[in-house]
Design a protein around this motif. Structure first.
Motif, PDB file in Angstrom:
ATOM      1  N   LEU A  15       0.810  -1.212   0.000  1.00 45.02           N
ATOM      2  CA  LEU A  15       0.000   0.000   0.000  1.00 45.02           C
ATOM      3  C   LEU A  15       0.848   1.268   0.000  1.00 45.02           C
ATOM      4  CD1 LEU A  15      -2.868  -1.089   2.384  1.00 45.02           C
ATOM      5  CD2 LEU A  15      -3.004  -0.700  -0.076  1.00 45.02           C
ATOM      6  N   LEU A  16       2.034   1.218   0.609  1.00 45.65           N
ATOM      7  CA  LEU A  16       2.914   2.381   0.602  1.00 45.65           C
ATOM      8  C   LEU A  16       3.482   2.658  -0.794  1.00 45.65           C
ATOM      9  CD1 LEU A  16       4.820   1.943   3.984  1.00 45.65           C
ATOM     10  CD2 LEU A  16       3.093   3.676   3.416  1.00 45.65           C
ATOM     11  N   LYS A  17       3.576   1.633  -1.630  1.00 44.41           N
ATOM     12  CA  LYS A  17       4.112   1.809  -2.980  1.00 44.41           C
ATOM     13  C   LYS A  17       3.143   2.576  -3.879  1.00 44.41           C
ATOM     14  CE  LYS A  17       6.968  -2.338  -3.042  1.00 44.41           C
ATOM     15  NZ  LYS A  17       7.161  -3.650  -3.666  1.00 44.41           N
ATOM     16  N   ASP A  18       1.911   2.204  -3.878  1.00 35.37           N
ATOM     17  CA  ASP A  18       0.914   2.812  -4.769  1.00 35.37           C
ATOM     18  C   ASP A  18      -0.459   2.684  -4.128  1.00 35.37           C
ATOM     19  OD1 ASP A  18      -0.490   3.917  -6.847  1.00 35.37           O
ATOM     20  OD2 ASP A  18       0.013   2.373  -8.301  1.00 35.37           O
ATOM     21  N   LYS A  19      -0.715   3.524  -3.161  1.00 35.83           N
ATOM     22  CA  LYS A  19      -1.894   3.395  -2.307  1.00 35.83           C
ATOM     23  C   LYS A  19      -3.206   3.328  -3.069  1.00 35.83           C
ATOM     24  CE  LYS A  19       0.445   6.085   1.170  1.00 35.83           C
ATOM     25  NZ  LYS A  19       0.577   7.389   1.733  1.00 35.83           N
ATOM     26  N   HIS A  20      -3.446   4.259  -3.936  1.00 28.10           N
ATOM     27  CA  HIS A  20      -4.770   4.373  -4.556  1.00 28.10           C
ATOM     28  C   HIS A  20      -5.085   3.207  -5.485  1.00 28.10           C
ATOM     29  CE1 HIS A  20      -5.136   8.294  -2.800  1.00 28.10           C
ATOM     30  NE2 HIS A  20      -3.963   8.636  -3.297  1.00 28.10           N
ATOM     31  N   THR A  21      -4.167   2.899  -6.382  1.00 24.32           N
ATOM     32  CA  THR A  21      -4.411   1.816  -7.344  1.00 24.32           C
ATOM     33  C   THR A  21      -4.502   0.461  -6.645  1.00 24.32           C
ATOM     34  OG1 THR A  21      -3.233   3.060  -9.034  1.00 24.32           O
ATOM     35  CG2 THR A  21      -3.554   0.717  -9.437  1.00 24.32           C
ATOM     36  N   LEU A  22      -3.573   0.184  -5.761  1.00 24.54           N
ATOM     37  CA  LEU A  22      -3.575  -1.109  -5.078  1.00 24.54           C
ATOM     38  C   LEU A  22      -4.785  -1.276  -4.181  1.00 24.54           C
ATOM     39  CD1 LEU A  22       0.192  -1.492  -4.229  1.00 24.54           C
ATOM     40  CD2 LEU A  22      -1.139  -2.869  -5.806  1.00 24.54           C
ATOM     41  N   LEU A  23      -5.105  -0.254  -3.432  1.00 23.83           N
ATOM     42  CA  LEU A  23      -6.247  -0.349  -2.534  1.00 23.83           C
ATOM     43  C   LEU A  23      -7.535  -0.571  -3.325  1.00 23.83           C
ATOM     44  CD1 LEU A  23      -7.201  -0.306   0.354  1.00 23.83           C
ATOM     45  CD2 LEU A  23      -7.378   2.182   0.215  1.00 23.83           C
ATOM     46  N   GLU A  24      -7.677   0.147  -4.415  1.00 26.11           N
ATOM     47  CA  GLU A  24      -8.851  -0.030  -5.271  1.00 26.11           C
ATOM     48  C   GLU A  24      -8.933  -1.461  -5.795  1.00 26.11           C
ATOM     49  OE1 GLU A  24     -10.084   1.388  -9.708  1.00 26.11           O
ATOM     50  OE2 GLU A  24      -9.363   2.952  -8.342  1.00 26.11           O
ATOM     51  N   GLY A  25      -7.804  -1.994  -6.241  1.00 23.33           N
ATOM     52  CA  GLY A  25      -7.788  -3.355  -6.772  1.00 23.33           C
ATOM     53  C   GLY A  25      -8.090  -4.404  -5.715  1.00 23.33           C
ATOM     54  N   TYR A  26      -7.478  -4.273  -4.542  1.00 13.07           N
ATOM     55  CA  TYR A  26      -7.700  -5.261  -3.490  1.00 13.07           C
ATOM     56  C   TYR A  26      -9.128  -5.233  -2.967  1.00 13.07           C
ATOM     57  CZ  TYR A  26      -2.684  -5.970  -3.497  1.00 13.07           C
ATOM     58  OH  TYR A  26      -1.400  -6.256  -3.874  1.00 13.07           O
ATOM     59  N   VAL A  27      -9.681  -4.044  -2.822  1.00 14.98           N
ATOM     60  CA  VAL A  27     -11.067  -3.930  -2.353  1.00 14.98           C
ATOM     61  C   VAL A  27     -12.008  -4.515  -3.394  1.00 14.98           C
ATOM     62  CG1 VAL A  27     -12.923  -2.305  -1.805  1.00 14.98           C
ATOM     63  CG2 VAL A  27     -10.651  -1.992  -0.807  1.00 14.98           C
ATOM     64  N   THR A  28     -11.754  -4.225  -4.671  1.00 11.80           N
ATOM     65  CA  THR A  28     -12.591  -4.763  -5.745  1.00 11.80           C
ATOM     66  C   THR A  28     -12.540  -6.286  -5.756  1.00 11.80           C
ATOM     67  OG1 THR A  28     -12.240  -2.784  -7.079  1.00 11.80           O
ATOM     68  CG2 THR A  28     -12.970  -4.770  -8.238  1.00 11.80           C
ATOM     69  N   GLU A  29     -11.347  -6.858  -5.642  1.00  2.00           N
ATOM     70  CA  GLU A  29     -11.221  -8.313  -5.631  1.00  2.00           C
ATOM     71  C   GLU A  29     -11.939  -8.927  -4.435  1.00  2.00           C
ATOM     72  OE1 GLU A  29      -7.185  -9.603  -5.948  1.00  2.00           O
ATOM     73  OE2 GLU A  29      -6.862  -8.485  -7.796  1.00  2.00           O
ATOM     74  N   GLN A  30     -11.804  -8.311  -3.271  1.00  3.58           N
ATOM     75  CA  GLN A  30     -12.453  -8.850  -2.075  1.00  3.58           C
ATOM     76  C   GLN A  30     -13.977  -8.770  -2.197  1.00  3.58           C
ATOM     77  OE1 GLN A  30     -10.689 -10.425   0.268  1.00  3.58           O
ATOM     78  NE2 GLN A  30     -12.556 -11.041   1.270  1.00  3.58           N
ATOM     79  N   LEU A  31     -14.485  -7.655  -2.705  1.00  2.28           N
ATOM     80  CA  LEU A  31     -15.933  -7.526  -2.901  1.00  2.28           C
ATOM     81  C   LEU A  31     -16.435  -8.539  -3.919  1.00  2.28           C
ATOM     82  CD1 LEU A  31     -16.356  -3.644  -2.903  1.00  2.28           C
ATOM     83  CD2 LEU A  31     -17.103  -5.253  -1.135  1.00  2.28           C
ATOM     84  N   PHE A  32     -15.692  -8.726  -5.015  1.00  2.00           N
ATOM     85  CA  PHE A  32     -16.070  -9.704  -6.029  1.00  2.00           C
ATOM     86  C   PHE A  32     -16.129 -11.102  -5.429  1.00  2.00           C
ATOM     87  CE2 PHE A  32     -15.136 -12.669  -9.504  1.00  2.00           C
ATOM     88  CZ  PHE A  32     -16.064 -12.266 -10.445  1.00  2.00           C
ATOM     89  N   TYR A  33     -15.120 -11.444  -4.646  1.00  2.00           N
ATOM     90  CA  TYR A  33     -15.108 -12.756  -3.993  1.00  2.00           C
ATOM     91  C   TYR A  33     -16.290 -12.900  -3.042  1.00  2.00           C
ATOM     92  CZ  TYR A  33     -13.808 -16.752  -1.228  1.00  2.00           C
ATOM     93  OH  TYR A  33     -13.836 -17.965  -0.591  1.00  2.00           O
ATOM     94  N   ASN A  34     -16.503 -11.896  -2.196  1.00  2.00           N
ATOM     95  CA  ASN A  34     -17.585 -11.971  -1.198  1.00  2.00           C
ATOM     96  C   ASN A  34     -18.958 -12.057  -1.848  1.00  2.00           C
ATOM     97  OD1 ASN A  34     -15.738 -11.846   0.869  1.00  2.00           O
ATOM     98  ND2 ASN A  34     -16.044  -9.678   1.257  1.00  2.00           N
ATOM     99  N   GLN A  35     -19.165 -11.332  -2.940  1.00  2.00           N
ATOM    100  CA  GLN A  35     -20.483 -11.279  -3.555  1.00  2.00           C
ATOM    101  C   GLN A  35     -20.767 -12.452  -4.485  1.00  2.00           C
ATOM    102  OE1 GLN A  35     -20.809  -7.424  -5.389  1.00  2.00           O
ATOM    103  NE2 GLN A  35     -20.907  -6.375  -3.437  1.00  2.00           N
ATOM    104  N   PHE A  36     -19.732 -12.962  -5.156  1.00  2.00           N
ATOM    105  CA  PHE A  36     -19.987 -13.953  -6.195  1.00  2.00           C
ATOM    106  C   PHE A  36     -19.336 -15.309  -5.959  1.00  2.00           C
ATOM    107  CE2 PHE A  36     -20.237  -9.780  -8.272  1.00  2.00           C
ATOM    108  CZ  PHE A  36     -21.549  -9.827  -8.692  1.00  2.00           C
TER     109      PHE A  36
END
Length: 60
Positions: A15-36
């Motif tokens: 997250l310290l390397k590229d906070k916005h892009t990485l955080l967006e990607g990880y949250v999206t992946e986690q939501l996708f996993y949780n929902q589908f």
């Protein structure tokens, strides 16, 4: 390879390397996993994404 959700030290470093892009990607992946994918009745393989566009299924 450790999962970012399982290793706090790795998560902080990433997250310290590229906070916005990485955080967006990880949250999206986690939501996708949780929902589908967390439904025990659906089998899936790792590394694939599926979406629909204009009524067609697209696999990535």
């Amino acid at each position: 390879m450790d999962n970012i959700f399982d290793n706090e030290k790795i998560a902080v470093q990433q997250l310290l390397k590229d906070k916005h892009t990485l955080l967006e990607g990880y949250v999206t992946e986690q939501l996708f996993y949780n929902q589908f994918l967390s439904n025990g009745n659906i089998s899936f393989s790792n590394g694939w994404w599926m979406t629909t566009y204009n009524g067609k299924k697209i696999f990535l």
